[in-house]
Enzyme design. Sequence first.
Site, PDB file in Angstrom:
ATOM      1  N   ASP A  20       0.837  -1.206   0.000  1.00 32.78           N
ATOM      2  CA  ASP A  20       0.000   0.000   0.000  1.00 32.78           C
ATOM      3  C   ASP A  20       0.868   1.251   0.000  1.00 32.78           C
ATOM      4  O   ASP A  20       1.977   1.246   0.545  1.00 32.78           O
ATOM      5  CB  ASP A  20      -0.906  -0.031   1.245  1.00 32.78           C
ATOM      6  CG  ASP A  20      -2.086   0.910   1.111  1.00 32.78           C
ATOM      7  OD1 ASP A  20      -2.295   1.465   0.017  1.00 32.78           O
ATOM      8  OD2 ASP A  20      -2.806   1.095   2.117  1.00 32.78           O
ATOM      9  N   ASN A  68     -10.693  -2.525  -6.043  1.00 36.31           N
ATOM     10  CA  ASN A  68      -9.864  -1.672  -6.913  1.00 36.31           C
ATOM     11  C   ASN A  68     -10.500  -1.433  -8.293  1.00 36.31           C
ATOM     12  O   ASN A  68     -10.122  -0.509  -9.007  1.00 36.31           O
ATOM     13  CB  ASN A  68      -8.460  -2.253  -7.106  1.00 36.31           C
ATOM     14  CG  ASN A  68      -7.560  -2.091  -5.894  1.00 36.31           C
ATOM     15  OD1 ASN A  68      -6.643  -2.875  -5.675  1.00 36.31           O
ATOM     16  ND2 ASN A  68      -7.815  -1.064  -5.082  1.00 36.31           N
TER      17      ASN A  68
HETATM   18  C1  FPP Z   1      -1.793   0.128  -3.417  1.00 36.83           C
HETATM   19  O1  FPP Z   1      -1.331   1.464  -3.425  1.00 36.83           O
HETATM   20  C2  FPP Z   1      -1.243  -0.638  -4.529  1.00 36.83           C
HETATM   21  C3  FPP Z   1      -1.967  -1.215  -5.529  1.00 36.83           C
HETATM   22  C4  FPP Z   1      -3.433  -1.140  -5.598  1.00 36.83           C
HETATM   23  C5  FPP Z   1      -1.337  -1.934  -6.648  1.00 36.83           C
HETATM   24  C6  FPP Z   1      -0.114  -2.728  -6.339  1.00 36.83           C
HETATM   25  C7  FPP Z   1       0.600  -2.967  -7.602  1.00 36.83           C
HETATM   26  C8  FPP Z   1       1.942  -2.975  -7.787  1.00 36.83           C
HETATM   27  C9  FPP Z   1       2.904  -2.832  -6.686  1.00 36.83           C
HETATM   28  C10 FPP Z   1       2.562  -3.108  -9.151  1.00 36.83           C
HETATM   29  C11 FPP Z   1       2.260  -4.341  -9.948  1.00 36.83           C
HETATM   30  C12 FPP Z   1       2.349  -5.610  -9.211  1.00 36.83           C
HETATM   31  C13 FPP Z   1       3.012  -6.733  -9.588  1.00 36.83           C
HETATM   32  C14 FPP Z   1       2.786  -7.951  -8.775  1.00 36.83           C
HETATM   33  C15 FPP Z   1       3.963  -6.802 -10.717  1.00 36.83           C
HETATM   34  P1  FPP Z   1      -2.394   2.641  -3.547  1.00 36.83           P
HETATM   35  O2  FPP Z   1      -2.578   2.966  -4.985  1.00 36.83           O
HETATM   36  O3  FPP Z   1      -3.661   2.227  -2.866  1.00 36.83           O
HETATM   37  O4  FPP Z   1      -1.689   3.786  -2.785  1.00 36.83           O
HETATM   38  P2  FPP Z   1      -2.389   4.961  -1.944  1.00 36.83           P
HETATM   39  O5  FPP Z   1      -3.110   4.303  -0.812  1.00 36.83           O
HETATM   40  O6  FPP Z   1      -1.231   5.795  -1.496  1.00 36.83           O
HETATM   41  O7  FPP Z   1      -3.304   5.691  -2.874  1.00 36.83           O
END
Ligand code: FPP
Length: 249
Positions: A20, A68
């Site tokens: 996250d 998501n």
């Molecule tokens: C949460 O951060 C993260 C995600 C919803 C996506 C995770 C994806 C990756 C790390 C990249 C691709 C993955 C792989 C396995 C190759 P957020 O967007 O919710 O952050 P925020 O809470 O700060 O808005």
Amino acid sequence: MKDFNLDSTRIPKHVAIIMDGNGRWAKKKGEMRIYGHTNGVGSVREALTAAVEIGVEYLTLYAFSSENWNRPKEEISALMDLLVQSIYNEVDELNNKGVKLATIGDVHFLPASCQKALDEAKERTKKNSKITLILALSYSSRREISLAVQKMTNEVINGELDSKAINEDLISSYLSTSDYPDPELLIRTSGENRVSNFLMWQLAYTELYFTKILWPDFKKKNFYKEIFDYQKRERRFGKTSEQLIESNV
Ligand code: FPP
């Protein structure tokens, strides 16, 4: 690893991570959210490398939740492209490291290009046995449990399952994680202290570790530190400390 002096006899078999903070990391740098996700891929590599180095057998990453899908279309599409690109870029390295790729969640809801990349990578890595990397994609724990209940109910109605046989082990065997042990350790980055519909059945006895680090800043040393902290905690499974001492003699 050297800095942490880990006990190699008490490495968790299964570690789960809620990655996250990508969006906030990007915002702090004045960049678009996808810049955070792109940099998050580097942290996936760091966590996986560290897990392989210390002998973790299963690493589950919450890469995309069912919730998501409510994000802006452009972000979803960029995330899916990033997933496809990362899988194609990394598959040789996954093989070098002995990583078997697996998924949980409604992967059939993902774009066809994603499903193709995942199927090919699973096929190419299926004989590896050092570690299983489980990507949770379009995953929701409540949905997973609901589907298991539906399946069991149908089997009871059709006379294939005796309702008296329904116990904790049987329920576990109807979940998408039936091939894996429950995680001993859950890590969540970015300072949020929630489970967010992730592996709720499987986390019943899991040690929870929340860190303020934003996912793109997560490095191998952070992974080791969390394993170190995990080893300092006592896991009692509802027993008293005295009972645990007795069962260890
Ligand atoms: C949460 O951060 C993260 C995600 C919803 C996506 C995770 C994806 C990756 C790390 C990249 C691709 C993955 C792989 C396995 C190759 P957020 O967007 O919710 O952050 P925020 O809470 O700060 O808005």
